[in-house]
Design an enzyme around this catalytic site. Structure first.
Site, PDB file in Angstrom:
ATOM      1  N   HIS A  93       6.165   9.729   0.825  1.00 44.63           N
ATOM      2  CA  HIS A  93       7.194   8.978   0.098  1.00 44.63           C
ATOM      3  C   HIS A  93       8.567   9.385   0.600  1.00 44.63           C
ATOM      4  O   HIS A  93       8.838  10.564   0.830  1.00 44.63           O
ATOM      5  CB  HIS A  93       7.118   9.240  -1.407  1.00 44.63           C
ATOM      6  CG  HIS A  93       8.232   8.579  -2.166  1.00 44.63           C
ATOM      7  ND1 HIS A  93       8.216   7.231  -2.481  1.00 44.63           N
ATOM      8  CD2 HIS A  93       9.416   9.066  -2.627  1.00 44.63           C
ATOM      9  CE1 HIS A  93       9.325   6.926  -3.125  1.00 44.63           C
ATOM     10  NE2 HIS A  93      10.076   8.009  -3.226  1.00 44.63           N
ATOM     11  N   SER A 205       9.552   9.169 -12.303  1.00 44.54           N
ATOM     12  CA  SER A 205       9.362   7.809 -11.808  1.00 44.54           C
ATOM     13  C   SER A 205       8.599   7.807 -10.491  1.00 44.54           C
ATOM     14  O   SER A 205       7.592   7.105 -10.337  1.00 44.54           O
ATOM     15  CB  SER A 205      10.725   7.132 -11.638  1.00 44.54           C
ATOM     16  OG  SER A 205      10.589   5.853 -11.057  1.00 44.54           O
TER      17      SER A 205
END
Length: 464
Positions: A93, A205
């Site tokens: 990510h 998140s």
């Protein structure tokens, strides 16, 4: 939960507002109330959610609270259950940047490595279940880039994603309404309550979505510099540490690399042009402007291969990654992924011909010297204003808008030398981005040392 055990949202808000540590039960009950709301069943109001977000923004969360919040969000909807594949699931990510298209190279690199060494059940030895996002603000989005490929379907269910993983070793999808729905609700209110920048809320998140993939390991690319989302190096490092800590608490091996985002990564910044750049690299066409992109992709892939047990060190993994790129195996894996998800692979036969901007302009140097600095965030906004990004969720994006970089920081430049080529589908959109780019470029008479691409590596063993 019995009536006597019921937890009221206002009590959770007051406890966090007053600096108290929330219990696991309080956090889980609050998240459950958010996702179980209906028009007739208001378990918690938007005002109460906003108050909770602000309390967290001001008071923060301790490691246990953050791990519990992340887990509650992770299990607020569907999870992938990739454990059923009996393979090593790993993902990467990035916190977002300009020209940051490493995912388009890393997924097929790791898929090729997994296809080369399948499990006894015939499943690729490594699988990459990659859930990506869209562009917002000055940063680009992997989904917007992938969706410039005709027919490519990013909206797969988790069962369909597992089928693609079993066949291809990697799947490239987007978040659906049933994946981590708590995050969708919280993010929409964070955007309106001045709480977007909270490192605790950012961590919950990001990590809730990634951990919903059922990962055994995760490599994080946390940007630092003028194009990073976080405003300072210290805040980027703190975010990296929180994410590593949270990943490890979920029994997912997690590593974060702090990487420079002081200029666009690679040759192109946009949507289709970034796909084009990556396809060129996988086909063995290595443009000099793409050298930093190739280096960073190999470093990140190297860590993934190391964590998956395919390399004894990250450095050895980086060498293996580059070998996979050079051999054409990554390109073969890429074609398989795209075709399996419904994409038209014929566009990769001549990706340059698929690039069809209606308007082009070249920004040239006006003085000699060395390209010393730029505000990379402003460069990202210039790309967005050309039509490649969106100001708010739901805005359309242009497939063919973007910029091509012709010089990197530290390069010697001369008057009349091209620095950027601007692409847009509307000639009226060229003037403002050109002015933004001219304003941010700084030229020096002396050579300015380049910062290293990787500034620091954060693991569970060196968190302060």
């Amino acid at each position: 939960m019995t009536k006597a055990q019921r937890i009221h949202p206002i009590d959770v808000i007051l406890h966090k507002r007053d600096g108290l540590a929330l219990t696991d039960a309080e956090i889980r009950a609050f998240i459950l109330a958010i996702v179980e709301r209906t028009p007739r069943k208001h378990l918690v109001t938007d005002a109460q959610i906003a108050a909770f977000l602000m309390a967290v923004f001001l008071r923060g969360l301790d490691p246990r609270e953050l791990a519990t919040l992340t887990a509650a969000m992770r299990f607020s909807g569907e999870v992938a259950y990739t454990e059923a594949l009996n393979t090593f699931t790993i993902d990467k990510h990035s916190t977002g940047g300009v020209g940051d298209k490493t995912s388009l190279l890393i997924a097929p690199i790791i898929a090729a490595a997994g296809l080369a060494q399948p499990t006894p059940e015939g499943v690729p030895g490594i699988c990459v279940p990659m859930i990506s996002g869209r562009s917002l603000g000055h940063t680009g989005g992997t989904l917007d880039k992938l969706e410039t490929i005709p027919g490519f379907n990013t909206q797969l269910s988790f069962p369909d994603m597992r089928d693609v993983l079993r066949e291809c070793g990697a799947a490239l999808i987007g978040q659906t309404p049933t994946i981590v729905p708590a995050d969708r609700i919280l993010y929409a209110l964070r955007d309106h309550t001045g709480t977007v920048e909270s490192p605790f809320l950012i961590t919950a998140s990001i990590m809730s979505k990634k951990l919903a993939e059922g990962l055994k390991a995760l490599v994080l690319d946390v940007k630092v510099g003028s194009g990073a989302f976080m405003p300072t190096y210290e805040k980027s490092k703190f975010l990296a540490q929180l994410m590593v800590q949270t990943g490890e608490a979920s029994e997912t091996r997690t590593v974060a690399l702090l990487t420079s985002m002081d200029e666009p990564l690679g040759r192109f910044s946009g949507n289709w042009v970034e796909v084009w750049e990556c396809v060129d690299i996988m086909q063995g066409k290595r443009h000099p402007m793409s050298s930093d992109l190739i280096e960073l992709s190999n470093i990140l892939s190297g860590w993934m291969l190391h964590l998956a047990g395919h390399a004894t060190t990250p450095e050895e993994g980086a060498e293996l990654s580059d070998d996979i790129l050079k051999s054409g195996a990554a390109y073969k894996a890429w074609l398989k992924i795209i075709a399996t998800q419904g994409g038209d692979t014929t566009v990769f036969e001549d990706p340059a011909s698929h690039h069809k901007p209606n308007a082009t302009r070249v920004l040239k140097a006006t003085q000699s010297g060395y390209l010393a600095a730029m505000d990379c965030k402003q460069v990202g906004w210039a790309v967005q204003r050309l039509g490649a990004g969106r100001a708010k969720p739901g805005d359309p994006v242009s497939a063919h808008a973007g910029i091509e970089s012709h010089a990197k920081l530290g390069d010697r430049i001369e008057p009349g030398q091209p620095l950027f080529t601007l692409y847009s589908e509307d000639s009226a959109l060229l003037d403002e981005p050109e002015q933004m780019l001219r304003e941010t470029l700084q030229v020096s008479s002396s050579l300015v040392p380049r910062r290293p691409l990787v500034r620091e590596v954060i693991t569970k063993n060196n968190i302060q």
